[in-house]
Design an enzyme around this catalytic site. Structure first.
Site, PDB file in Angstrom:
ATOM      1  N   TYR A  51      -8.620  -7.193 -17.611  1.00 57.33           N
ATOM      2  CA  TYR A  51      -7.268  -6.967 -17.094  1.00 57.33           C
ATOM      3  C   TYR A  51      -7.303  -6.180 -15.793  1.00 57.33           C
ATOM      4  CZ  TYR A  51      -2.435  -5.511 -16.668  1.00 57.33           C
ATOM      5  OH  TYR A  51      -1.171  -5.314 -16.204  1.00 57.33           O
ATOM      6  N   TRP A  65      -5.340  -5.925 -11.485  1.00 58.93           N
ATOM      7  CA  TRP A  65      -4.694  -6.585 -10.351  1.00 58.93           C
ATOM      8  C   TRP A  65      -5.676  -7.133  -9.342  1.00 58.93           C
ATOM      9  CZ3 TRP A  65       0.535  -6.130  -7.822  1.00 58.93           C
ATOM     10  CH2 TRP A  65       1.567  -6.104  -8.776  1.00 58.93           C
TER      11      TRP A  65
HETATM   12  N1  LIG Z   1       3.843   1.603  -4.532  1.00 55.68           N
HETATM   13  C1  LIG Z   1       3.533   0.985  -5.685  1.00 55.68           C
HETATM   14  N2  LIG Z   1       4.361   0.036  -6.182  1.00 55.68           N
HETATM   15  C2  LIG Z   1       4.058  -0.559  -7.354  1.00 55.68           C
HETATM   16  C3  LIG Z   1       2.887  -0.252  -8.077  1.00 55.68           C
HETATM   17  C4  LIG Z   1       2.043   0.772  -7.553  1.00 55.68           C
HETATM   18  O1  LIG Z   1       1.004   1.116  -8.146  1.00 55.68           O
HETATM   19  N3  LIG Z   1       2.394   1.358  -6.365  1.00 55.68           N
HETATM   20  N4  LIG Z   1       2.598  -0.899  -9.271  1.00 55.68           N
HETATM   21  C5  LIG Z   1       3.264  -2.179  -9.512  1.00 55.68           C
HETATM   22  C6  LIG Z   1       3.206  -2.550 -10.936  1.00 55.68           C
HETATM   23  S1  LIG Z   1       1.761  -3.196 -11.549  1.00 55.68           S
HETATM   24  C7  LIG Z   1       4.262  -2.443 -11.779  1.00 55.68           C
HETATM   25  S2  LIG Z   1       4.139  -2.978 -13.384  1.00 55.68           S
HETATM   26  C8  LIG Z   1       5.527  -1.898 -11.317  1.00 55.68           C
HETATM   27  C9  LIG Z   1       6.059  -0.855 -12.297  1.00 55.68           C
HETATM   28  O2  LIG Z   1       7.439  -0.720 -12.144  1.00 55.68           O
HETATM   29  P1  LIG Z   1       8.190   0.412 -12.978  1.00 55.68           P
HETATM   30  O3  LIG Z   1       7.683   0.440 -14.341  1.00 55.68           O
HETATM   31  O4  LIG Z   1       9.629   0.193 -12.772  1.00 55.68           O
HETATM   32  O5  LIG Z   1       7.702   1.685 -12.119  1.00 55.68           O
HETATM   33  P2  LIG Z   1       7.369   3.203 -12.459  1.00 55.68           P
HETATM   34  O6  LIG Z   1       7.132   3.803 -11.110  1.00 55.68           O
HETATM   35  O7  LIG Z   1       6.280   3.334 -13.434  1.00 55.68           O
HETATM   36  O8  LIG Z   1       8.705   3.788 -13.073  1.00 55.68           O
HETATM   37  C10 LIG Z   1       9.944   3.682 -12.383  1.00 55.68           C
HETATM   38  C11 LIG Z   1      10.795   4.878 -12.642  1.00 55.68           C
HETATM   39  O9  LIG Z   1      11.262   4.928 -13.975  1.00 55.68           O
HETATM   40  C12 LIG Z   1      11.693   6.255 -14.225  1.00 55.68           C
HETATM   41  N5  LIG Z   1      11.605   6.591 -15.654  1.00 55.68           N
HETATM   42  C13 LIG Z   1      10.506   6.959 -16.335  1.00 55.68           C
HETATM   43  N6  LIG Z   1      10.808   7.235 -17.613  1.00 55.68           N
HETATM   44  C14 LIG Z   1      12.134   7.052 -17.750  1.00 55.68           C
HETATM   45  C15 LIG Z   1      13.045   7.183 -18.843  1.00 55.68           C
HETATM   46  O10 LIG Z   1      12.685   7.519 -19.969  1.00 55.68           O
HETATM   47  N7  LIG Z   1      14.346   6.904 -18.599  1.00 55.68           N
HETATM   48  C16 LIG Z   1      14.794   6.517 -17.367  1.00 55.68           C
HETATM   49  N8  LIG Z   1      16.072   6.233 -17.233  1.00 55.68           N
HETATM   50  N9  LIG Z   1      13.957   6.400 -16.324  1.00 55.68           N
HETATM   51  C17 LIG Z   1      12.649   6.648 -16.504  1.00 55.68           C
HETATM   52  C18 LIG Z   1      10.760   7.135 -13.448  1.00 55.68           C
HETATM   53  O11 LIG Z   1      11.478   8.167 -12.816  1.00 55.68           O
HETATM   54  C19 LIG Z   1      10.071   6.181 -12.497  1.00 55.68           C
HETATM   55  O12 LIG Z   1      10.041   6.609 -11.146  1.00 55.68           O
HETATM   56  O13 LIG Z   1       5.388  -1.274 -10.041  1.00 55.68           O
HETATM   57  C20 LIG Z   1       4.734  -2.103  -9.093  1.00 55.68           C
HETATM   58  N10 LIG Z   1       4.914  -1.514  -7.812  1.00 55.68           N
HETATM   59  N1  LIG Z   2      -0.065   6.538 -17.525  1.00 57.72           N
HETATM   60  C1  LIG Z   2       0.200   5.327 -17.034  1.00 57.72           C
HETATM   61  N2  LIG Z   2      -0.780   4.419 -16.942  1.00 57.72           N
HETATM   62  C2  LIG Z   2      -0.522   3.194 -16.431  1.00 57.72           C
HETATM   63  C3  LIG Z   2       0.781   2.851 -15.984  1.00 57.72           C
HETATM   64  C4  LIG Z   2       1.807   3.836 -16.115  1.00 57.72           C
HETATM   65  O1  LIG Z   2       2.983   3.589 -15.776  1.00 57.72           O
HETATM   66  N3  LIG Z   2       1.469   5.065 -16.613  1.00 57.72           N
HETATM   67  N4  LIG Z   2       1.015   1.617 -15.458  1.00 57.72           N
HETATM   68  C5  LIG Z   2       0.156   0.535 -15.895  1.00 57.72           C
HETATM   69  C6  LIG Z   2       0.332  -0.703 -15.149  1.00 57.72           C
HETATM   70  S1  LIG Z   2       1.942  -1.270 -15.005  1.00 57.72           S
HETATM   71  C7  LIG Z   2      -0.704  -1.418 -14.648  1.00 57.72           C
HETATM   72  S2  LIG Z   2      -0.404  -2.993 -14.020  1.00 57.72           S
HETATM   73  C8  LIG Z   2      -2.087  -0.926 -14.702  1.00 57.72           C
HETATM   74  C9  LIG Z   2      -2.893  -1.263 -13.431  1.00 57.72           C
HETATM   75  O2  LIG Z   2      -4.237  -1.180 -13.684  1.00 57.72           O
HETATM   76  P1  LIG Z   2      -5.328  -2.016 -12.828  1.00 57.72           P
HETATM   77  O3  LIG Z   2      -4.747  -3.301 -12.358  1.00 57.72           O
HETATM   78  O4  LIG Z   2      -6.572  -2.081 -13.627  1.00 57.72           O
HETATM   79  O5  LIG Z   2      -5.524  -1.041 -11.576  1.00 57.72           O
HETATM   80  P2  LIG Z   2      -6.128  -1.312 -10.138  1.00 57.72           P
HETATM   81  O6  LIG Z   2      -6.371   0.028  -9.539  1.00 57.72           O
HETATM   82  O7  LIG Z   2      -5.263  -2.233  -9.369  1.00 57.72           O
HETATM   83  O8  LIG Z   2      -7.537  -1.984 -10.441  1.00 57.72           O
HETATM   84  C10 LIG Z   2      -8.007  -3.099  -9.771  1.00 57.72           C
HETATM   85  C11 LIG Z   2      -9.525  -2.963  -9.573  1.00 57.72           C
HETATM   86  O9  LIG Z   2      -9.994  -4.177  -9.003  1.00 57.72           O
HETATM   87  C12 LIG Z   2     -10.912  -3.868  -7.964  1.00 57.72           C
HETATM   88  N5  LIG Z   2     -10.962  -5.011  -7.036  1.00 57.72           N
HETATM   89  C13 LIG Z   2     -10.159  -5.279  -5.999  1.00 57.72           C
HETATM   90  N6  LIG Z   2     -10.535  -6.431  -5.414  1.00 57.72           N
HETATM   91  C14 LIG Z   2     -11.600  -6.895  -6.093  1.00 57.72           C
HETATM   92  C15 LIG Z   2     -12.436  -8.039  -5.970  1.00 57.72           C
HETATM   93  O10 LIG Z   2     -12.248  -8.895  -5.118  1.00 57.72           O
HETATM   94  N7  LIG Z   2     -13.443  -8.176  -6.873  1.00 57.72           N
HETATM   95  C16 LIG Z   2     -13.664  -7.264  -7.849  1.00 57.72           C
HETATM   96  N8  LIG Z   2     -14.684  -7.481  -8.675  1.00 57.72           N
HETATM   97  N9  LIG Z   2     -12.898  -6.173  -7.982  1.00 57.72           N
HETATM   98  C17 LIG Z   2     -11.881  -6.002  -7.124  1.00 57.72           C
HETATM   99  C18 LIG Z   2     -10.368  -2.597  -7.365  1.00 57.72           C
HETATM  100  O11 LIG Z   2     -11.357  -1.914  -6.622  1.00 57.72           O
HETATM  101  C19 LIG Z   2      -9.910  -1.843  -8.627  1.00 57.72           C
HETATM  102  O12 LIG Z   2     -10.956  -1.097  -9.170  1.00 57.72           O
HETATM  103  O13 LIG Z   2      -2.084   0.497 -14.901  1.00 57.72           O
HETATM  104  C20 LIG Z   2      -1.320   0.877 -16.055  1.00 57.72           C
HETATM  105  N10 LIG Z   2      -1.532   2.283 -16.346  1.00 57.72           N
HETATM  106 MO   LIG Z   3       1.873  -3.264 -13.795  1.00 56.86          MO
END
Ligand SMILES: Nc1nc2c(c(=O)[nH]1)N[C@H]1C(S)=C(S)[C@@H](COP(=O)(O)OP(=O)(O)OC[C@H]3O[C@@H](n4cnc5c(=O)[nH]c(N)nc54)[C@H](O)[C@@H]3O)O[C@H]1N2
Ligand SMILES: Nc1nc2c(c(=O)[nH]1)N[C@H]1C(S)=C(S)[C@@H](COP(=O)(O)OP(=O)(O)OC[C@H]3O[C@@H](n4cnc5c(=O)[nH]c(N)nc54)[C@H](O)[C@@H]3O)O[C@H]1N2
Ligand SMILES: [Mo]
Length: 774
Positions: free
Chosen positions: A109, A111
């Site tokens: 798993y 991105w």
């Molecule tokens: N810059 C940037 N953008 C991203 C990502 C990133 O790593 N960096 N990750 C991407 C990915 S993979 C995903 S899945 C999405 C995630 O998208 P989201 O899940 O929507 O993003 P988060 O930033 O985890 O949370 C959004 C907001 O929810 C609020 N929140 C937390 N807990 C609660 C609660 O209990 N109640 C309420 N009402 N609000 C709450 C927090 O204040 C938080 O800032 O973002 C994507 N976009």
């Molecule tokens: N506490 C907490 N934990 C969370 C979340 C949260 O809200 N709170 N959010 C969760 C969510 S929504 C998500 S989606 C996950 C994200 O978790 P991940 O998707 O696992 O996080 P990334 O840092 O994007 O990891 C991608 C990895 O791929 C590597 N990579 C990039 N390009 C290449 C390539 O071409 N080849 C190879 N082999 N590797 C490559 C990067 O160096 C990096 O190490 O985290 C989750 N974890």
């Molecule tokens: Mo995510």
């Protein structure tokens, strides 16, 4: 100097490369709001944090495969490509012969990077399939609970994949009530690519037309300040109680749409009865909710009336379901939208994840994009993605998931390519123990991530900047020719070439490569797309060579969506794919599973850790561990945008001034954050943009275990996942619950440990010339 173009999950760009290999990035001309994250990209060049050569953990190399407590804390040896690939082929063969393909964990798993051919997870899945398959994971960390719940109550995932389009919202919505906000930081990113960043423009135009916003979040900056908007800040994790109270008011004041409920919903009676206390004798009134959420009852009543009187759109950010009982706030909000009766009207109803990524709300492209075929995986074994540590620690043990009773498989070889479990998973101390269990852990990554540091074998991958590819995404409107911007760094190789070399040693070369080089594959994917999906979609795509020279191709826009418009007009004809064909406010199917943590209709359940629970006596602050504003997850944490946000090298933790004063803490202090599971350092930022007793710290700071655990601190840099709990949302969804944890924060005293995780592990850095065991 040379110029080249490429694409990331957060924007397309051109790069001007200097003779010394450094470069600057210019955003794509079509991008109205380029992401600040582009400033991280140049960090991919150079050698900092890069894996420069294949490395093996000494214990594995010398003693062979097997569970090993030294994993994560052993000496690294730099080895040659040929010898490491030979050894890996022997190990794959051993595991396949003794345990079958189900013994390989290929969930992988993550991105990875943008790029259709070099997409790391597609590559590794194709490779495993060529060998006979592997055990995979299902659902995502992003919205695992929703992915299981939504098909049962709405029949599919359209609420989170293709809700009513922004262009419709901009024109029709009068009141947008945003649970979890519409954080601008999140819409910077969209999986696969984000040539344009249109979300802020849509919201500002809606505002100019007179739309009103209500932010429901513990953080004020989850809504762009320019949109105005009221701020309700419930206690984190209590939105379900707030939403149930809004429902109760609508019914008590006869503001609910009886006709819509009768025509389009099932289970209304049970749900309405539960609001009056049929389950537990407690009516879900605003006064009841106030005691839980801290939001005044009068505010809830006024909001319910406003919602009924306006064209109202609800949004629930994905974060709300990334918490214990995460199914509930989403299901309750669906019920609230059903009571309002505006589902299927332009600009009314509900969406899930508007602004959680930049794509949601742009109409999803229906035609296929150029895609690497992955072949077939004959292995039926699947685990819910966020149960990885359970699976490794408890092979053979039973667990529940979405109505079925299952058993964890016996995983022997863990192969991760393009993901970072030591970023994404919770309770990292537990994950460390879990990673000691398999026989072999193989990681391919360009960088020395914490996951790489817990492997037996680390193979250096190229980044997208070092190879040619096609960039495209289902919400994006460009297909890009991604150029090779830089020469491969060190001995890094494309994942494809590495897997092809392994496949060759395992007698699966033809099945994996079909005789093509990567350049031939990229051309082939484009041409097969041009001859098939592109023709059907009416895209006039030029031949490959011409496309590459042009650099990109504009894709025609998809039609705007009004979600459930057809269903609303004629629910008999446009039945939902639920058992009743309607929206299920009560689900007989879910009820039949007998899960107390997810019964047949939406309910408020007290999480084990929230500000109202006994744990809060010792850990009185609620940590919101959200996605970072300054990077994508853990990627390029050493880049300029991410580095600039750190406080004395530590990940920032935001705290309300009252809480800082009470603890004698000041802005800029290094603090220790503790939960029941672990502790980390952080750099304090004092801010009134949070609800008191809430602290916020984003995911993604690289896990940097403190040697000898100075002052009992487990991570010296600030990885929040040393603090979070590794428990599923419920037996239904088994989703990730990493968004929340209870913590305490105090000043750090003593000698500050250096943050060393962005540099190669020390023994490896000094192991040249190549160490080779004899
Ligand atoms: N810059 C940037 N953008 C991203 C990502 C990133 O790593 N960096 N990750 C991407 C990915 S993979 C995903 S899945 C999405 C995630 O998208 P989201 O899940 O929507 O993003 P988060 O930033 O985890 O949370 C959004 C907001 O929810 C609020 N929140 C937390 N807990 C609660 C609660 O209990 N109640 C309420 N009402 N609000 C709450 C927090 O204040 C938080 O800032 O973002 C994507 N976009
Ligand atoms: N506490 C907490 N934990 C969370 C979340 C949260 O809200 N709170 N959010 C969760 C969510 S929504 C998500 S989606 C996950 C994200 O978790 P991940 O998707 O696992 O996080 P990334 O840092 O994007 O990891 C991608 C990895 O791929 C590597 N990579 C990039 N390009 C290449 C390539 O071409 N080849 C190879 N082999 N590797 C490559 C990067 O160096 C990096 O190490 O985290 C989750 N974890
Ligand atoms: Mo995510």
């Amino acid at each position: 100097m040379s110029a080249a173009r490429s694409s990331t999950h957060w924007g397309a760009f051109s790069a001007t490369v200097r003779d010394d290999g450094t470069f600057d990035v210019t955003p794509h001309p079509a991008d109205e709001e380029p992401s600040a994250l582009l400033a991280n990209v140049p960090a991919a060049a150079g050698t900092r944090a890069r894996v420069l050569r294949p490395h093996v953990r000494r214990g594995w190399w010398e003693d062979g495969p097997g569970p090993d407590p030294r994993r994560g804390d052993d000496v690294w040896l730099a080895v040659g490509w040929e010898e490491v690939l030979d050894r890996l082929a022997v190990e794959f063969r051993r595991v396949l012969d003794l345990h079958g393909p189900a013994g390989i964990f290929g969930g992988s798993y993550g991105w990875g990077s943008a790029g259709r051919f070099h997409h790391a997870q597609s590559q590794v899945h194709r490779f495993h399939n060529a060998l006979g398959g592997s055990t995979r994971s299902v659902t995502t960390y992003s919205h695992g609970a929703a992915e299981v719940l939504l098909p049962r109550v709405l029949g599919d995932l359209s609420l989170l994949e293709d809700p009513t389009s922004w262009s419709v919202v901009e024109e029709h919505t009068d009141l947008l009530v945003c649970f979890g906000g519409l954080p601008a930081k999140n819409s910077a990113v969209s999986h696969g690519g984000a040539t344009r960043h249109p979300v802020r423009g849509h919201l500002r135009r809606a505002r100019r037309r007179g739309a009103r916003f209500v932010l429901v979040s513990p953080l004020r900056d989850d809504l762009d300040g320019e949109l105005g908007g009221d701020w309700l800040a419930p206690v984190p994790g209590t939105d379900t109680a707030l939403v149930l109270a809004l429902c109760q008011v609508l019914v008590a004041e006869d503001l609910h749409d009886v006709d819509f409920l009768r025509r389009c919903c099932t289970g209304t009676e049970q749900f309405l009865a539960s609001l009056e206390g049929a389950d537990d004798g407690v009516a879900k009134t605003p006064e009841w909710a106030e005691a839980i959420t801290g939001v005044p009852a009068a505010t809830v009543r006024a909001l319910a009336r406003d919602m009924a009187a306006s064209r109202t759109l609800l949004t629930v950010s994905w974060s709300l379901q990334r918490a214990p009982f995460g199914e509930q706030p989403l299901w309750a909000a669906i019920a609230l939208a059903a009571l309002l009766g505006q589902i299927g009207l332009p600009g009314g109803g509900i969406g899930h994840g508007y602004s959680s990524t930049g794509g949601v709300g742009s109409p999803m492209r229906r035609h296929a994009l150029p895609t690497l075929p992955q072949g077939r995986n004959p292995v039926r074994e699947r685990i819910p993605v966020a149960r990885i540590a359970d699976a490794l620690l408890h092979p053979g043990e039973e667990y529940d998931f979405d109505g079925s009773r299952r058993r964890y498989p016996d995983l022997r070889l863990v192969h991760w390519t393009g993901g970072n479990p030591f970023h994404h998973h919770q309770d990292l101390a537990r994950l460390r123990r879990a990673f000691q269990r398999p026989d072999t852990v193989l990681v391919q990554d360009p960088f020395w991530t914490a996951t790489a540091r817990h492997a037996d074998v680390v193979l250096p991958s190229t980044t997208p900047l070092e190879r040619e590819d096609l960039g495209a995404a289902r919400y994006d409107d460009h297909l890009h020719a991604m150029d090779r911007v830089l020469e491969p760094v060190g001995e890094a190789r494309d994942d494809y070439d590495v897997l092809a070399a392994l496949a060759q040693r395992l007698g699966a070369e033809e099945a994996f490569t079909e005789g093509r080089t990567s350049a031939q594959w990229v051309a082939h994917l484009y041409e097969s797309w041009r001859a098939g999906p592109a023709v059907r979609a009416g895209v006039a795509a030029p031949p490959y060579a011409q496309f590459r020279r042009a650099g990109s191709l504009r894709l025609p826009p998809a039609d705007p969506v009004v979600l459930h418009a057809g269903f609303r007009a004629d629910p008999g004809r446009f039945r939902l794919r639920t058992p009743s064909g309607r929206i299920e406010l009560h689900s007989a199917t879910i009820a039949s599973f007998g899960y107390d943590d997810c019964p047949g209709h939406p309910v408020w359940r007290e999480p084990e850790e929230w500000l109202g629970s006994p744990v809060a006596a010792r850990f009185p602050l609620h940590l919101v561990a959200n996605n970072p504003a300054t990077r994508l997850h853990s990627q390029l944490d050493h880049g300029a945008a991410s580095a600039a946000s750190k406080v004395r090298g530590r990940e920032p933790l935001r705290m309300h001034p009252d809480d800082a004063r009470e603890r004698g803490l000041a802005d800029g202090d290094v603090v220790v954050v503790r939960s029941r599971r672990g502790s980390c350092l952080a750099g304090l930022v004092v801010s009134a943009d949070l609800r008191p007793r809430v602290v916020q710290m984003s995911t993604g700071a690289w896990f940097d275990p403190v040697a000898g655990a100075a002052a009992g601190v487990t991570c010296g840099h600030g990885n929040v996942n040393v603090l979070t709990a590794d428990v599923g949302t419920s037996r239904l969804g088994q989703g990730c619950t990493g968004q929340h944890a209870l913590v305490e924060v105090e000043a750090f005293r003593g000698a500050l440990p250096a943050v060393t995780v962005h540099d190669a592990p020390v023994p490896a850095a000094s192991s040249s010339p190549m160490a080779h065991p004899s």
